[in-house]
Scaffold this active site. Sequence first.
Site, PDB file in Angstrom:
ATOM      1  N   PHE A  66       0.843  -1.196   0.000  1.00 40.40           N
ATOM      2  CA  PHE A  66       0.000   0.000   0.000  1.00 40.40           C
ATOM      3  C   PHE A  66       0.883   1.253   0.000  1.00 40.40           C
ATOM      4  O   PHE A  66       1.820   1.352   0.801  1.00 40.40           O
ATOM      5  CB  PHE A  66      -0.872  -0.038   1.263  1.00 40.40           C
ATOM      6  CG  PHE A  66      -1.844   1.088   1.398  1.00 40.40           C
ATOM      7  CD1 PHE A  66      -3.072   1.054   0.754  1.00 40.40           C
ATOM      8  CD2 PHE A  66      -1.547   2.184   2.211  1.00 40.40           C
ATOM      9  CE1 PHE A  66      -3.985   2.092   0.901  1.00 40.40           C
ATOM     10  CE2 PHE A  66      -2.452   3.221   2.363  1.00 40.40           C
ATOM     11  CZ  PHE A  66      -3.672   3.173   1.710  1.00 40.40           C
ATOM     12  N   ASN A 168      -3.821   1.699  10.657  1.00 44.27           N
ATOM     13  CA  ASN A 168      -4.503   2.184   9.467  1.00 44.27           C
ATOM     14  C   ASN A 168      -4.951   0.916   8.742  1.00 44.27           C
ATOM     15  O   ASN A 168      -4.256   0.414   7.872  1.00 44.27           O
ATOM     16  CB  ASN A 168      -3.547   3.019   8.603  1.00 44.27           C
ATOM     17  CG  ASN A 168      -4.203   3.483   7.317  1.00 44.27           C
ATOM     18  OD1 ASN A 168      -5.423   3.401   7.176  1.00 44.27           O
ATOM     19  ND2 ASN A 168      -3.404   3.946   6.373  1.00 44.27           N
ATOM     20  N   PRO A 169      -6.091   0.366   9.148  1.00 47.22           N
ATOM     21  CA  PRO A 169      -6.480  -0.968   8.674  1.00 47.22           C
ATOM     22  C   PRO A 169      -7.146  -0.895   7.310  1.00 47.22           C
ATOM     23  O   PRO A 169      -7.452   0.198   6.815  1.00 47.22           O
ATOM     24  CB  PRO A 169      -7.506  -1.391   9.740  1.00 47.22           C
ATOM     25  CG  PRO A 169      -8.154  -0.100  10.128  1.00 47.22           C
ATOM     26  CD  PRO A 169      -7.093   0.961  10.031  1.00 47.22           C
TER      27      PRO A 169
HETATM   28  C1  LIG Z   1      -4.381   0.598   4.466  1.00 45.13           C
HETATM   29  S1  LIG Z   1      -2.909  -0.362   4.578  1.00 45.13           S
HETATM   30  C2  LIG Z   1      -1.933   0.630   5.695  1.00 45.13           C
HETATM   31  C3  LIG Z   1      -0.444   0.409   5.604  1.00 45.13           C
HETATM   32  C4  LIG Z   1       0.396   1.395   6.433  1.00 45.13           C
HETATM   33  N1  LIG Z   1       0.128   1.273   7.850  1.00 45.13           N
HETATM   34  C5  LIG Z   1       0.101   2.818   6.004  1.00 45.13           C
HETATM   35  O1  LIG Z   1      -0.539   3.546   6.765  1.00 45.13           O
HETATM   36  O2  LIG Z   1       0.486   3.214   4.904  1.00 45.13           O
HETATM   37  C6  LIG Z   1      -3.452  -1.733   5.619  1.00 45.13           C
HETATM   38  C7  LIG Z   1      -2.385  -2.784   5.885  1.00 45.13           C
HETATM   39  O3  LIG Z   1      -2.918  -3.768   6.784  1.00 45.13           O
HETATM   40  C8  LIG Z   1      -2.548  -5.070   6.326  1.00 45.13           C
HETATM   41  N2  LIG Z   1      -3.566  -6.006   6.827  1.00 45.13           N
HETATM   42  C9  LIG Z   1      -4.794  -6.242   6.342  1.00 45.13           C
HETATM   43  N3  LIG Z   1      -5.459  -7.105   7.123  1.00 45.13           N
HETATM   44  C10 LIG Z   1      -4.605  -7.438   8.115  1.00 45.13           C
HETATM   45  C11 LIG Z   1      -4.703  -8.294   9.255  1.00 45.13           C
HETATM   46  N4  LIG Z   1      -5.822  -8.967   9.507  1.00 45.13           N
HETATM   47  N5  LIG Z   1      -3.649  -8.365  10.074  1.00 45.13           N
HETATM   48  C12 LIG Z   1      -2.498  -7.673   9.832  1.00 45.13           C
HETATM   49  N6  LIG Z   1      -2.339  -6.872   8.772  1.00 45.13           N
HETATM   50  C13 LIG Z   1      -3.382  -6.742   7.933  1.00 45.13           C
HETATM   51  C14 LIG Z   1      -2.546  -4.924   4.821  1.00 45.13           C
HETATM   52  O4  LIG Z   1      -1.805  -5.960   4.216  1.00 45.13           O
HETATM   53  C15 LIG Z   1      -1.936  -3.539   4.642  1.00 45.13           C
HETATM   54  O5  LIG Z   1      -0.536  -3.592   4.593  1.00 45.13           O
END
Ligand SMILES: C[S@@+](CC[C@H](N)C(=O)[O-])C[C@H]1O[C@@H](n2cnc3c(N)ncnc32)[C@H](O)[C@@H]1O
Length: 267
Positions: A66, A168-169
């Site tokens: 992302f 930031n999910p």
């Molecule tokens: C919107 S991106 C945010 C990335 C970073 N924190 C940023 O703000 O740029 C959400 C991230 O959460 C990860 N992700 C999604 N579901 C997850 C889960 N259940 N557990 C851990 N990571 C997860 C995704 O792969 C992605 O890298």
Amino acid sequence: MDAELLLAAALDVPRARLLTLDDVPPEAAARFAGWVDQRVSRVPLQHLTGTAPFRHLELAVGPGVFVPRPETELIAGWVLDRIAGLAAPTVVDLGAGSGAIALSVANEHPGARVVAVERDPGAIEWTRHNAAGRVAAGDTPVEVLAGDMTDPGLLTDLDGTVDVVVSNPPYVPDDARLPPEVADHDPPLALWGGPDGLDVVRGMLVTAARLLRPGGWLGIEHADLQGSALPALVRAQRRWTDVADHPDLAGRPRYTTARPAGHHPAA
Ligand SMILES: C[S@@+](CC[C@H](N)C(=O)[O-])C[C@H]1O[C@@H](n2cnc3c(N)ncnc32)[C@H](O)[C@@H]1O
């Protein structure tokens, strides 16, 4: 703006240098033309330059991770405000992606213990790569952990000890329409959050409540349309207090914060 940034990257010079440029060598011109074609077909600028700025950092990005967004700089700043004055706070970043939040906290609060959790095997390669780059630049190492933020077994050794949980999910509702730069290039796991966009958040709230110390803080970024729904979801759990929502610089609702209910030592 994109054309200028691509030309500067093709020449490997800062953008301001373009003002005094007399000539573009043929190799750089060819690279630039190729990138412009890709940008016209909606490949994200940051995938072409290979980097994204975030607070004081330049993070490596590309297919599989992302692209960090400027509005997320605010919640990273909020985390830093919460831990200011704590010599060795523990911060957990759930869904770390490029490492934008986790690495900024380590960069700006060198005494912090920061754990970055990422589930996507492709994305975590970028987390690790950027984390290694920051260590090489002299920052405090960030612990990068492959794991699911909704897993009841995640980081149980930290139960009740964490000062700030930040995330930031993925929060995009399944029926949302996104521009091609996002829909075709950001990884699906980073985007989609179920029918109302809050499926991952529901599981993550349980993890956050378990990890946080009394008086700790939770911060969750959300879509601008979730400025009521997310605080309502947090309040409905009845295990949180001081639930508040915060706007971004454009005035749009952007992140929700809360503290575990119960006794709060002054913090
Ligand atoms: C919107 S991106 C945010 C990335 C970073 N924190 C940023 O703000 O740029 C959400 C991230 O959460 C990860 N992700 C999604 N579901 C997850 C889960 N259940 N557990 C851990 N990571 C997860 C995704 O792969 C992605 O890298």
